[in-house]
Design an enzyme around this catalytic site. Sequence first.
Site, PDB file in Angstrom:
ATOM      1  N   ASP A  38       0.486  -1.455   0.371  1.00 44.03           N
ATOM      2  CA  ASP A  38       0.062  -0.230   0.119  1.00 44.03           C
ATOM      3  C   ASP A  38       1.133   1.558   0.165  1.00 44.03           C
ATOM      4  OD1 ASP A  38      -1.815   2.333   0.499  1.00 44.03           O
ATOM      5  OD2 ASP A  38      -2.974   1.271   1.912  1.00 44.03           O
ATOM      6  N   ASN A  86       3.025   5.951 -11.981  1.00 45.83           N
ATOM      7  CA  ASN A  86       1.977   5.782 -12.152  1.00 45.83           C
ATOM      8  C   ASN A  86       0.493   5.039 -11.935  1.00 45.83           C
ATOM      9  OD1 ASN A  86      -0.228   4.347 -14.737  1.00 45.83           O
ATOM     10  ND2 ASN A  86      -0.087   2.764 -13.289  1.00 45.83           N
ATOM     11  N   TYR A 141      -8.202  16.286  -6.646  1.00 45.61           N
ATOM     12  CA  TYR A 141      -7.508  15.645  -7.605  1.00 45.61           C
ATOM     13  C   TYR A 141      -6.553  16.981  -8.550  1.00 45.61           C
ATOM     14  CZ  TYR A 141      -6.590  12.534 -11.943  1.00 45.61           C
ATOM     15  OH  TYR A 141      -6.003  11.722 -12.958  1.00 45.61           O
ATOM     16  N   VAL A 172      -9.035   8.298 -20.609  1.00 35.90           N
ATOM     17  CA  VAL A 172      -8.257   7.427 -20.532  1.00 35.90           C
ATOM     18  C   VAL A 172      -9.006   6.278 -20.669  1.00 35.90           C
ATOM     19  CG1 VAL A 172      -5.952   5.810 -20.745  1.00 35.90           C
ATOM     20  CG2 VAL A 172      -6.054   8.460 -20.365  1.00 35.90           C
ATOM     21  N   THR A 216     -10.223   3.548 -18.988  1.00 33.48           N
ATOM     22  CA  THR A 216      -9.211   2.669 -17.647  1.00 33.48           C
ATOM     23  C   THR A 216     -10.259   2.754 -16.727  1.00 33.48           C
ATOM     24  OG1 THR A 216      -8.335   4.321 -16.424  1.00 33.48           O
ATOM     25  CG2 THR A 216      -7.212   3.800 -18.092  1.00 33.48           C
TER      26      THR A 216
HETATM   27  P1  NAD Z   1      -6.526   2.338 -12.852  1.00 36.83           P
HETATM   28  O1  NAD Z   1      -7.037   3.022 -11.442  1.00 36.83           O
HETATM   29  O2  NAD Z   1      -6.526   1.739 -13.188  1.00 36.83           O
HETATM   30  O3  NAD Z   1      -5.479   2.046 -12.391  1.00 36.83           O
HETATM   31  C1  NAD Z   1      -4.313   2.750 -10.881  1.00 36.83           C
HETATM   32  C2  NAD Z   1      -3.843   1.779  -9.776  1.00 36.83           C
HETATM   33  O4  NAD Z   1      -2.572   2.418  -9.022  1.00 36.83           O
HETATM   34  C3  NAD Z   1      -4.713   0.754  -9.065  1.00 36.83           C
HETATM   35  O5  NAD Z   1      -4.458   0.049 -10.092  1.00 36.83           O
HETATM   36  C4  NAD Z   1      -4.834   0.752  -8.249  1.00 36.83           C
HETATM   37  O6  NAD Z   1      -4.798  -0.664  -7.582  1.00 36.83           O
HETATM   38  C5  NAD Z   1      -2.954   1.996  -7.658  1.00 36.83           C
HETATM   39  N1  NAD Z   1      -3.402   2.359  -6.855  1.00 36.83           N
HETATM   40  C6  NAD Z   1      -4.285   2.887  -6.010  1.00 36.83           C
HETATM   41  N2  NAD Z   1      -4.115   3.526  -4.720  1.00 36.83           N
HETATM   42  C7  NAD Z   1      -2.802   2.585  -4.463  1.00 36.83           C
HETATM   43  C8  NAD Z   1      -1.924   2.373  -3.285  1.00 36.83           C
HETATM   44  N3  NAD Z   1      -2.570   3.138  -1.811  1.00 36.83           N
HETATM   45  N4  NAD Z   1      -1.175   1.174  -2.876  1.00 36.83           N
HETATM   46  C9  NAD Z   1      -1.250   0.560  -4.330  1.00 36.83           C
HETATM   47  N5  NAD Z   1      -2.012   1.093  -5.311  1.00 36.83           N
HETATM   48  C10 NAD Z   1      -2.178   1.889  -5.636  1.00 36.83           C
HETATM   49  O7  NAD Z   1      -6.055   4.171 -13.565  1.00 36.83           O
HETATM   50  P2  NAD Z   1      -5.439   4.628 -14.572  1.00 36.83           P
HETATM   51  O8  NAD Z   1      -6.463   5.466 -15.455  1.00 36.83           O
HETATM   52  O9  NAD Z   1      -4.481   3.401 -15.078  1.00 36.83           O
HETATM   53  O10 NAD Z   1      -4.153   5.574 -13.571  1.00 36.83           O
HETATM   54  C11 NAD Z   1      -3.021   5.735 -13.694  1.00 36.83           C
HETATM   55  C12 NAD Z   1      -2.686   7.243 -13.646  1.00 36.83           C
HETATM   56  O11 NAD Z   1      -2.481   7.472 -15.239  1.00 36.83           O
HETATM   57  C13 NAD Z   1      -2.988   7.417 -12.085  1.00 36.83           C
HETATM   58  O12 NAD Z   1      -2.074   7.840 -11.965  1.00 36.83           O
HETATM   59  C14 NAD Z   1      -3.922   8.875 -12.774  1.00 36.83           C
HETATM   60  O13 NAD Z   1      -4.018   9.771 -12.191  1.00 36.83           O
HETATM   61  C15 NAD Z   1      -3.635   8.770 -14.123  1.00 36.83           C
HETATM   62  N6  NAD Z   1      -4.591   9.714 -15.619  1.00 36.83           N
HETATM   63  C16 NAD Z   1      -5.759   8.483 -15.825  1.00 36.83           C
HETATM   64  C17 NAD Z   1      -6.548   9.626 -16.597  1.00 36.83           C
HETATM   65  C18 NAD Z   1      -7.605   9.175 -16.953  1.00 36.83           C
HETATM   66  O14 NAD Z   1      -8.502   9.073 -17.701  1.00 36.83           O
HETATM   67  N7  NAD Z   1      -7.883   6.754 -16.897  1.00 36.83           N
HETATM   68  C19 NAD Z   1      -6.528  10.466 -16.568  1.00 36.83           C
HETATM   69  C20 NAD Z   1      -5.544  11.534 -16.550  1.00 36.83           C
HETATM   70  C21 NAD Z   1      -4.339  10.658 -15.727  1.00 36.83           C
END
Ligand code: NAD
Length: 243
Positions: free
Chosen positions: A51, A78, A143, A176, A178
């Site tokens: 974590d 990431n 955020y 994105v 996701t």
């Molecule tokens: P996602 O939710 O699919 O993946 C995020 C991952 O971070 C998850 O697997 C989660 O378990 C892990 N995580 C969160 N809290 C945690 C903790 N306390 N300890 C360990 N792991 C932890 O989201 P994503 O879209 O793949 O996001 C990846 C990155 O991209 C993030 O930093 C997000 O802010 C950024 N982002 C995403 C978008 C979007 O639209 N999806 C846009 C801009 C930026």
Amino acid sequence: MDFSGKHALVTGAAGGIGQSIVSKLRAAGARVAVADRDVSAISADTHLPGDLLDPAYANTLPAQAAEALGGLDIVINNAGVITRGSVTETSDDDWALSMGVNVEAPFRICRAAIPIMAQIGGGAIVNTASCWGLRPGPNHAVYCMTKAAIASLTQCMGHDHAHQGIRINAVCPNEVNTPMLRSGFAQRGFDPDSAVSELGKTVPLGRIAEPEDIADVVLFLASDGARYMCGALIEVNGGKPVT
Ligand code: NAD
């Protein structure tokens, strides 16, 4: 891009973008350590579950990865969480979670990784900010603030550690496809597939990003192709900047 002989640590490795980064790095020859709360389903060379809100875990991840892989050339910060709402809708728990995962953990990981990389003459760190860290969107105050913080930290570290051969840059995605984005639609009562398709119509390229679109840019920033880039914030937005 050839990452043969490189050793990489990827956080948020079980998430949408993280899984794509891990599989692309491994396909390009890197040995990869994966970090997330549960990495049991992720193919990798080393599994380091934990974590990121635990300071001891974040502080020691780079050393654990270096020891298990036999070196550390690349760190991809990431992992991220999104808390929604204006400031008046934001609880202390939301604040602590967002700051802890999006800012404090990458700060701790960079602080620990830089001396390890400096010892071997350099490396590359790619942080994940957001277009919303450059120009905030509505109703995601904390955020956006955390993504602005990691963008600023990236610029600071980019110039502070270039002399050690360490390049530190950030990718700034817009929307994105996701779990992070889809869960927001589901929470608001929308069907995620239709919402993603509708959102795609607002993007000049005609669709929102898939994880691979972001992962390719992350790999570029980690690669020798980006050898002269330090402290850059790279927007990946399909032609749809946040205004
Ligand atoms: P996602 O939710 O699919 O993946 C995020 C991952 O971070 C998850 O697997 C989660 O378990 C892990 N995580 C969160 N809290 C945690 C903790 N306390 N300890 C360990 N792991 C932890 O989201 P994503 O879209 O793949 O996001 C990846 C990155 O991209 C993030 O930093 C997000 O802010 C950024 N982002 C995403 C978008 C979007 O639209 N999806 C846009 C801009 C930026």
